[in-house]
Design a protein around this motif. Structure first.
Motif, mmCIF file in Angstrom:
data_model
loop_
_atom_site.group_PDB
_atom_site.id
_atom_site.type_symbol
_atom_site.label_atom_id
_atom_site.label_comp_id
_atom_site.label_asym_id
_atom_site.label_seq_id
_atom_site.Cartn_x
_atom_site.Cartn_y
_atom_site.Cartn_z
ATOM 1 N N UNK A 1 0.821 -1.214 0.000
ATOM 2 C CA UNK A 1 0.000 0.000 0.000
ATOM 3 C C UNK A 1 0.856 1.265 0.000
ATOM 4 N N UNK A 2 1.877 1.292 0.854
ATOM 5 C CA UNK A 2 2.675 2.511 0.988
ATOM 6 C C UNK A 2 3.877 2.543 0.042
ATOM 7 N N UNK A 3 4.251 1.409 -0.488
ATOM 8 C CA UNK A 3 5.252 1.343 -1.553
ATOM 9 C C UNK A 3 6.500 2.189 -1.242
ATOM 10 N N UNK A 4 7.036 1.997 -0.041
ATOM 11 C CA UNK A 4 8.262 2.680 0.335
ATOM 12 C C UNK A 4 8.082 4.065 0.922
ATOM 13 N N UNK A 5 6.862 4.593 0.932
ATOM 14 C CA UNK A 5 6.637 5.941 1.489
ATOM 15 C C UNK A 5 6.569 5.929 3.008
ATOM 16 N N UNK A 6 6.452 4.741 3.599
ATOM 17 C CA UNK A 6 6.483 4.587 5.049
ATOM 18 C C UNK A 6 7.251 3.312 5.373
ATOM 19 N N UNK A 7 7.977 3.309 6.493
ATOM 20 C CA UNK A 7 8.644 2.102 6.962
ATOM 21 C C UNK A 7 7.598 1.219 7.625
ATOM 22 N N UNK A 8 7.645 -0.070 7.307
ATOM 23 C CA UNK A 8 6.690 -1.020 7.875
ATOM 24 C C UNK A 8 7.486 -2.088 8.609
ATOM 25 N N UNK A 9 7.324 -2.147 9.928
ATOM 26 C CA UNK A 9 8.141 -3.038 10.753
ATOM 27 C C UNK A 9 7.282 -3.966 11.602
ATOM 28 N N UNK A 10 7.819 -5.144 11.876
ATOM 29 C CA UNK A 10 7.186 -6.045 12.817
ATOM 30 C C UNK A 10 7.236 -5.427 14.211
ATOM 31 N N UNK A 11 6.104 -5.465 14.895
ATOM 32 C CA UNK A 11 6.026 -4.887 16.233
ATOM 33 C C UNK A 11 6.394 -5.944 17.276
ATOM 34 N N UNK A 12 7.558 -5.778 17.879
ATOM 35 C CA UNK A 12 7.969 -6.593 19.016
ATOM 36 C C UNK A 12 8.437 -5.630 20.101
ATOM 37 N N UNK A 13 8.556 -6.070 21.344
ATOM 38 C CA UNK A 13 8.871 -5.146 22.434
ATOM 39 C C UNK A 13 10.134 -4.324 22.220
ATOM 40 N N UNK A 14 11.183 -4.916 21.678
ATOM 41 C CA UNK A 14 12.432 -4.182 21.492
ATOM 42 C C UNK A 14 12.306 -3.130 20.386
ATOM 43 N N UNK A 15 11.688 -3.527 19.276
ATOM 44 C CA UNK A 15 11.500 -2.585 18.175
ATOM 45 C C UNK A 15 10.572 -1.452 18.596
ATOM 46 N N UNK A 16 9.519 -1.793 19.313
ATOM 47 C CA UNK A 16 8.580 -0.783 19.789
ATOM 48 C C UNK A 16 9.281 0.250 20.664
ATOM 49 N N UNK A 17 10.045 -0.212 21.616
ATOM 50 C CA UNK A 17 10.752 0.715 22.518
ATOM 51 C C UNK A 17 11.732 1.592 21.740
ATOM 52 N N UNK A 18 12.448 0.992 20.810
ATOM 53 C CA UNK A 18 13.433 1.743 20.034
ATOM 54 C C UNK A 18 12.758 2.821 19.180
ATOM 55 N N UNK A 19 11.701 2.461 18.497
ATOM 56 C CA UNK A 19 11.029 3.415 17.610
ATOM 57 C C UNK A 19 10.353 4.537 18.390
#
Length: 377
Positions: free
Chosen positions: A214-232
């Motif tokens: 849908x966003x075709x590179x216009x937004x970063x799409x990441x798996x949500x896990x506790x470490x990634x969530x805290x970092x972002x």
């Protein structure tokens, strides 16, 4: 059937549950429509418009509640309305009971049949995927969430003083959207359109793939896990909480200790506040007093965000709810529920019982916390 529409009395709530066009369709089908005087004014619909559509205007709110077989609202009843609940009426509205023990108790005690927009499903109808009556307000709330983030990020309103889209030579704001459903997708779409640097966190592999396309590179799409969530979250200027577990309390993904890692005067827009909020520090606010600060982080937790654009929201809501209202009125409540498993899934309380397991579990958990607090005190 006699269908009633009352004025919303929740603070700053100007939506109405039925447009004049919807009233006209019901009247043409032979139903009697009672509209409380002034119910539609906040959304731009005068009493005369309802009269022209075939509805009757009733001055006395108690009369509307007492005489309606099907009572339409937008928001859940609040304390002054509990005494008007009765076992002879079916209530059709947003309820969000997992975060409302007092309302749930009132519905149970009253014997009212309460159908919640937000738990009605598409059933077996492929034309109505997901949660068809939650979707329109989720679309509105998601788009408003990005606007609210941009607005309150400005220094005069308590934010970091960052322009959402930046300017040449200056980086745009970083927006993290937690949840890639209807709310999150719409929030991300508007934020991207405003020029922000957007990251969407989502747990479903299938949805991650859809968002990537849908966003075709216009937004970063990441798996949500506790470490990634805290970092972002720690690097975000705006965090939009767009988490939904249908009918259940929202999970507390943003913990209090995470706030200390966030940028000072960053903004949290917690769209999940109707279901208790996805941040431990979230508590409901109103359009009149929308924000507060915890640990140098600005919180925007307005519990009826779509109420800020009542004309748009009312039209979108009626577009979605009217087919279900027609079914309930044309076939009778029991007939409509028997014929449509998706509508049947919306029945949260009936005959003095809570029928949604997720609601029971959330309320049992909240009462356990309260009881433990009393014991400790």
């Amino acid at each position: 059937m006699r269908v009633g529409v009352v004025t919303e009395i929740k603070p700053a709530e100007k939506r109405v549950a039925l447009t004049p066009a919807g009233a006209h369709e019901l009247a043409e089908a032979g139903h009697e429509v009672l509209v409380q005087a002034g119910a539609g004014i906040g959304s731009g619909f005068s009493d005369q418009m309802y009269v022209g559509a075939g509805a009757s205007i009733v001055v006395d709110v108690d009369q509307v509640w007492a005489e309606s077989e099907l009572l339409l609202k937008v928001k859940e009843p609040i304390a002054p309305e509990y005494g008007r609940l009765n076992p002879d009426a079916t209530l059709f509205t947003y309820l969000h009971l997992a975060a409302a023990p007092a309302l749930t108790d009132a519905l149970v005690a009253s014997g009212t049949t309460a159908i919640a927009y937000e738990t009605v499903t598409g059933g077996h109808d492929p034309a109505r995927p997901g949660l068809p009556l939650l979707a329109p307000m989720s679309e509105v709330a998601g788009r408003l969430a990005a606007q609210a983030g941009a607005y309150f990020l400005q220094d005069p309103f308590g934010g970091r003083g960052v322009l959402i889209g930046g300017v040449p030579g200056v980086a745009p704001a970083r927006i993290v959207v937690i949840g890639g459903g209807v709310v999150g997708t719409n929030a991300a779409r508007v934020a991207v359109g405003m020029g922000a640097e957007v990251t969407i966190l989502e747990r479903s592999i299938a949805r991650l793939t859809e968002l990537e396309l849908l966003f075709d590179g216009r937004a970063r799409v990441l798996m949500s896990d506790p470490l990634t969530l805290r970092e972002e979250v720690s690097h975000a200027d705006v965090v939009i909480g767009a988490v939904l577990v249908a009918g259940a309390a929202a999970p507390k993904l943003i913990t209090r200790d995470m706030l200390s890692d966030m940028r000072k005067r960053a903004v949290i827009v917690d769209v999940a506040i109707d279901q208790g909020g996805c941040a431990e520090t979230s508590t409901p606010t109103t359009h009149g007093d929308p924000t507060y600060v915890v640990d140098d982080v600005l919180h925007y937790c307005v519990a009826n965000m779509p109420g800020g654009v009542p004309n748009t929201s009312t039209r979108a809501l009626t577009n979605a709810t009217l087919p279900y209202v027609r079914a309930l009125a044309d076939e009778g409540v029991q007939g409509a529920l028997s014929a449509d498993p998706g509508l049947r899934a919306g029945v949260n309380v009936a005959g003095g019982e809570i029928l949604v397991p997720a609601v029971r579990e959330a309320l049992d958990a909240s009462r356990t916390v309260v009881d433990h607090g009393r014991m400790a005190a």
